[in-house]
Design a protein around this motif. Structure first.
Motif, PDB file in Angstrom:
ATOM      1  N   VAL A  19       0.790  -1.245   0.000  1.00  0.00           N
ATOM      2  CA  VAL A  19       0.000   0.000   0.000  1.00  0.00           C
ATOM      3  C   VAL A  19       0.817   1.287   0.000  1.00  0.00           C
ATOM      4  CG1 VAL A  19      -1.983  -1.072   1.144  1.00  0.00           C
ATOM      5  CG2 VAL A  19      -0.266   0.128   2.523  1.00  0.00           C
ATOM      6  N   CYS A  20       2.084   1.251   0.312  1.00  0.00           N
ATOM      7  CA  CYS A  20       2.851   2.512   0.405  1.00  0.00           C
ATOM      8  C   CYS A  20       2.747   3.286  -0.910  1.00  0.00           C
ATOM      9  CB  CYS A  20       4.320   2.248   0.731  1.00  0.00           C
ATOM     10  SG  CYS A  20       5.300   3.767   0.691  1.00  0.00           S
ATOM     11  N   PRO A  21       2.235   4.526  -0.882  1.00  0.00           N
ATOM     12  CA  PRO A  21       2.074   5.262  -2.136  1.00  0.00           C
ATOM     13  C   PRO A  21       3.399   5.679  -2.769  1.00  0.00           C
ATOM     14  CG  PRO A  21       1.470   6.652  -0.276  1.00  0.00           C
ATOM     15  CD  PRO A  21       1.706   5.269   0.277  1.00  0.00           C
ATOM     16  N   ASN A  23       6.075   3.474  -2.839  1.00  0.00           N
ATOM     17  CA  ASN A  23       6.851   2.242  -3.080  1.00  0.00           C
ATOM     18  C   ASN A  23       8.098   2.198  -2.194  1.00  0.00           C
ATOM     19  OD1 ASN A  23       5.469   0.825  -5.383  1.00  0.00           O
ATOM     20  ND2 ASN A  23       5.810   2.806  -6.350  1.00  0.00           N
ATOM     21  N   TRP A  42       6.179  10.169   3.489  1.00  0.00           N
ATOM     22  CA  TRP A  42       5.267  11.323   3.462  1.00  0.00           C
ATOM     23  C   TRP A  42       4.382  11.371   4.709  1.00  0.00           C
ATOM     24  CZ3 TRP A  42       0.132  11.646   0.383  1.00  0.00           C
ATOM     25  CH2 TRP A  42      -0.297  12.976   0.258  1.00  0.00           C
ATOM     26  N   CYS A  44       1.841   9.491   5.528  1.00  0.00           N
ATOM     27  CA  CYS A  44       0.417   9.341   5.200  1.00  0.00           C
ATOM     28  C   CYS A  44      -0.260   8.313   6.093  1.00  0.00           C
ATOM     29  CB  CYS A  44       0.238   8.966   3.736  1.00  0.00           C
ATOM     30  SG  CYS A  44       0.686   7.265   3.342  1.00  0.00           S
TER      31      CYS A  44
ATOM     32  N   ALA B  40       1.884   3.143  -7.676  1.00  0.00           N
ATOM     33  CA  ALA B  40       1.956   2.424  -6.398  1.00  0.00           C
ATOM     34  C   ALA B  40       0.825   1.382  -6.396  1.00  0.00           C
ATOM     35  CB  ALA B  40       1.844   3.395  -5.235  1.00  0.00           C
ATOM     36  N   ARG B  44      -4.147   3.081  -1.784  1.00  0.00           N
ATOM     37  CA  ARG B  44      -3.828   4.300  -1.015  1.00  0.00           C
ATOM     38  C   ARG B  44      -2.998   5.290  -1.825  1.00  0.00           C
ATOM     39  NH1 ARG B  44      -6.538   5.639   3.803  1.00  0.00           N
ATOM     40  NH2 ARG B  44      -6.963   3.740   4.956  1.00  0.00           N
ATOM     41  N   SER B  45      -3.016   5.192  -3.141  1.00  0.00           N
ATOM     42  CA  SER B  45      -2.126   6.060  -3.917  1.00  0.00           C
ATOM     43  C   SER B  45      -2.751   7.436  -4.141  1.00  0.00           C
ATOM     44  CB  SER B  45      -1.819   5.407  -5.254  1.00  0.00           C
ATOM     45  OG  SER B  45      -3.019   5.176  -5.957  1.00  0.00           O
ATOM     46  N   GLY B  46      -1.898   8.385  -4.475  1.00  0.00           N
ATOM     47  CA  GLY B  46      -2.362   9.717  -4.841  1.00  0.00           C
ATOM     48  C   GLY B  46      -2.544  10.640  -3.653  1.00  0.00           C
ATOM     49  N   CYS B  47      -3.262  11.734  -3.909  1.00  0.00           N
ATOM     50  CA  CYS B  47      -3.429  12.781  -2.898  1.00  0.00           C
ATOM     51  C   CYS B  47      -4.204  12.300  -1.679  1.00  0.00           C
ATOM     52  CB  CYS B  47      -4.195  13.955  -3.488  1.00  0.00           C
ATOM     53  SG  CYS B  47      -3.417  14.668  -4.904  1.00  0.00           S
ATOM     54  N   ALA B  49      -4.110   9.525   0.047  1.00  0.00           N
ATOM     55  CA  ALA B  49      -3.518   8.412   0.791  1.00  0.00           C
ATOM     56  C   ALA B  49      -3.929   8.439   2.257  1.00  0.00           C
ATOM     57  CB  ALA B  49      -1.996   8.459   0.663  1.00  0.00           C
ATOM     58  N   TYR B 207       1.306  18.543  -0.906  1.00  0.00           N
ATOM     59  CA  TYR B 207       1.006  17.729  -2.080  1.00  0.00           C
ATOM     60  C   TYR B 207       1.889  16.486  -2.052  1.00  0.00           C
ATOM     61  CZ  TYR B 207      -0.947  17.029  -6.709  1.00  0.00           C
ATOM     62  OH  TYR B 207      -1.656  16.533  -7.776  1.00  0.00           O
ATOM     63  N   PRO B 208       1.400  15.347  -2.530  1.00  0.00           N
ATOM     64  CA  PRO B 208       2.202  14.123  -2.396  1.00  0.00           C
ATOM     65  C   PRO B 208       3.548  14.225  -3.110  1.00  0.00           C
ATOM     66  CG  PRO B 208       0.079  13.649  -3.448  1.00  0.00           C
ATOM     67  CD  PRO B 208       0.092  15.098  -3.147  1.00  0.00           C
ATOM     68  N   PHE B 210       5.156  11.956  -4.195  1.00  0.00           N
ATOM     69  CA  PHE B 210       5.201  10.904  -5.224  1.00  0.00           C
ATOM     70  C   PHE B 210       4.505  11.359  -6.504  1.00  0.00           C
ATOM     71  CE2 PHE B 210       4.497   9.040  -0.914  1.00  0.00           C
ATOM     72  CZ  PHE B 210       5.840   8.916  -0.611  1.00  0.00           C
TER      73      PHE B 210
END
Lengths: 104, 562
Positions: A19-21, A23, A42, A44, B40, B44-47, B49, B207-208, B210
């Protein structure tokens, strides 16, 4: 910002890696979760929520005001129990129920 | 590395809020096969998460989509596409209903209507908004999701986009993805500028980190027209952690106050840019630190605010708990400016699209933060755009089957493969991607209006920035990677460098200061009516050509003229 992983609690299930956005999580030589580059996190908390062992804690580095406290989360159905560990040994729990909307 | 080829009717690049919703909408068109590629994992990807505090774009009781257009137009000082805002605003409330149907908790009043915070926001529990969207996508048999694939380039034949190429984030594989219609939903760009805390906490950003501008960079390199990159988003955020301020300010009624306890926000105006500018000025004139302070709160209200932040930015709650903040009847957070970010969901930066969200490249559509001209879209607006793009992409895919010959695409995929193998064969290179990233961020910070320069710049500085970004781009071509993760870091760096170059050209082209909180052009420090127009650009033969376009009325449909 970053996380710390308790190797004695990690079972190597791989959910956090999935799940880590960013990676950022990988398996170490024993198959346990490890963070590739701690400074790239980050904060999150996606990995904290994915971990059924509560093996991952989030903390604030001193650069952004941290003084040694950390935060973990355990899930119970729709409830998220957020566990705060303070440097003086105090603990605090704040529970969020996903069925309740934010008031603010 | 091995090569994996996949085909679909619609390829969606990026599985954040816009990408997931585009996949859901496209899958509901009978017969559409959808491929969603995500860097990813869509879970949970993107803003989103960590979650989101509210649905920030909604048309409340007694208001109309036209009101939303007017609000966004004023906030952006006129540099918007009203056709895009209106078509987005018309769908906002439908998106809220769809989110509730997916399981999102939305607060309701006694009459069963959504409870609002002002007329444009509704209150939710947004912690699990992304897992809910992801679960819905996974449940659609017509959608194939490929997670952990970092898309780096489009595939094009004779000016038409027909797919994209990506590489495994961990897996040693090249993905060749083909479709007659492609939707770009990669999000915007963070990390172009030196962050607020450049040391170990360098990723403390709103902002992410990633979101590295992949969609912008791929579009720029493929010759797409881009708009409003110079309308950077500088965000007013809780200091250090860089957490959002809305729950405190709009939610709990906190005011912006300076060290003297004066509420200073009214002196500067309340637009997004003015709130940032006011805080910058107060600090420069010696009246910092500036804070957001909510008063007359009971212990339960303070705990509710803690919960609100746990649902979107848990580090801020940790900070408050660690500081024992909120022990009295007030809760406050010091505030500072963060960014600049390039993000089409807040400001207007991104692909120049027509009313149906078609980019200027045939076969390519854009939605969400990567699509320009339509600020203040936030999560629900990004999803509304995704629905529009998905409908248009499906119509296009049915009407325009892919050409039979594929030699050109094969050659492009092979070239990208060879380039990647080149990076992977130079593991012992002298200079690494981190060093070049730091140099890029320092250059942008000092010469292209970053935090150190108080978001100000002049033409001579922009020229210096441009020169150094060119050198760093050349240097980055010789980088080496130890593994697939390292390869991804190189691709991300190179994307950011491409975006920086176009951003500098846009900053130089707009010879005025329209949004002082977001940037001050020191050679032209005033706003001018002559600049009430769009600044667009296109890369032609390696040179960035600036294109000026007039503003248009919201009733008009906008069509590209190829």
């Amino acid at each position: 910002m970053s996380i710390i992983i308790d190797p004695s609690a990690c079972t190597g299930c791989g959910l956090c890696r999935e799940v880590c956005p960013g990676n950022l999580l990988c398996a170490d030589e024993n198959g346990r979760a490890a963070i590739r580059r701690p400074a790239d996190c980050w904060n999150c908390a996606a990995c904290l929520k994915a971990c059924a062992q509560t093996a991952i804690a989030l903390y604030l580095p001193p650069e952004i005001g941290g003084n040694g406290a950390s935060l973990r989360v355990s899930r119970e159905g729709d409830l998220l129990h957020w566990l705060f560990s303070l440097p003086d040994g105090r603990r605090r729990v704040i529970t969020v129920d996903r069925r309740n909307a934010n008031h603010y | 590395m091995r090569s994996i080829s996949l085909e679909a009717d619609i390829l969606i690049i990026g599985g954040g809020a816009a990408g997931c919703y585009a996949a859901l909408c496209a899958a509901r068109r009978s017969g559409a096969r959808v491929l969603l590629a995500e860097k990813a994992n869509i879970e949970r990807s993107g803003c989103l998460a960590a979650g989101v505090n509210a649905v920030n774009a909604y048309i409340g009781q007694g208001h109309t989509p036209e009101d939303y257009v007017e609000y966004a137009r004023r906030d952006a000082e006129g540099i918007v596409r009203e056709d895009l805002l209106l078509t987005m605003a018309e769908r906002l409330n439908g998106v809220a209903l769809a989110l509730e149907a997916l399981g999102l908790t939305i607060l309701k009043d006694e009459q069963g209507r959504y409870a609002s915070r002002g007329w444009r926001n509704i209150k939710i529990n947004g912690e699990n908004i992304k897992p809910l969207l992801a679960a819905a996508v996974r449940a659609e048999p017509a959608v194939k999701v490929v997670n952990h694939v970092n898309v780096v380039s489009y595939l094009a034949d004779n000016g038409r986009i027909l797919g994209a190429v990506g590489f495994g984030a961990d897996e040693a594989a090249q993905y060749v993805l083909r479709a007659p219609a492609v939707i770009c939903a990669t999000g915007g760009a963070a990390g172009l500028y030196r962050p607020n805390s450049p040391g170990f906490a360098r990723q403390a950003m709103w902002y992410p980190p990633f979101n590295t501008g992949a969609g912008y960079a791929m579009g720029i390199l493929a010759g797409a027209e881009m708009t409003a990159l110079e309308m950077r988003f500088v965000a007013l955020r809780c200091k250090d952690v860089i957490a959002p301020t809305g729950a405190l300010a709009q939610g709990a009624g906190a005011r912006q106050i300076n060290k003297l306890g004066q509420v200073y926000e009214k002196r500067y105006g309340l637009s997004t840019s003015q709130r940032v500018y006011g805080t910058l000025r107060e600090n420069l004139e010696g009246r910092g630190p500036c804070r957001l302070r909510a008063e007359n709160l009971g212990p339960e209200q303070i705990e509710d605010l803690y919960r609100a932040y746990l649902n979107m930015a848990p580090a801020q709650t940790l900070k408050w708990v660690e500081e024992s903040a909120g022990a009295g009847a007030a809760l406050e957070a010091e505030i500072e400016a963060a960014g600049p970010y390039i993000v089409g969901g807040h400001t207007a930066s991104g692909y120049w699209v027509d009313t149906q969200r078609r980019t200027t490249l045939r076969g390519l559509f854009a939605a969400g933060d990567v699509a320009g001209g339509c600020p203040q879209k936030y999560v629900s607006g990004a999803m509304a755009e995704a629905a529009i793009a998905a409908e248009a992409a499906w119509d296009y895919a049915r009407a325009n089957p892919p050409p039979a010959r594929a030699a050109a695409l094969d050659a492009q995929a092979q070239a990208l493969h060879d380039e990647a193998e080149g990076y992977l064969s130079r593991a012992d290179a002298l200079i690494d991607a981190d060093q070049i990233e730091a140099a890029m961020q320092k250059t942008m910070d000092e010469y292209a209006g970053g935090l150190t320069a108080r978001y100000s710049y002049n033409e001579a500085q922009l020229d210096k920035a441009d020169g150094r970004i060119s050198e760093l781009t050349a240097l980055s071509a010789r980088l080496g990677a130890e593994d697939m993760y390292g390869l991804m870091k190189i691709h991300e760096l190179r994307e950011r460098l491409v975006v920086c170059r176009s951003l500098i050209a846009h900053l130089k082209a707009r010879r005025e200061t329209r949004w002082p909180g977001f940037g001050v052009h020191l050679d032209y420090p005033e706003k001018s009516e002559n600049w009430l127009r769009h600044v667009n650009s296109r890369l032609e033969h390696g040179q960035i050509r600036i294109i000026f376009r007039d503003l248009a009325a919201k009733e008009a449909r906008y069509e590209h003229h190829h």
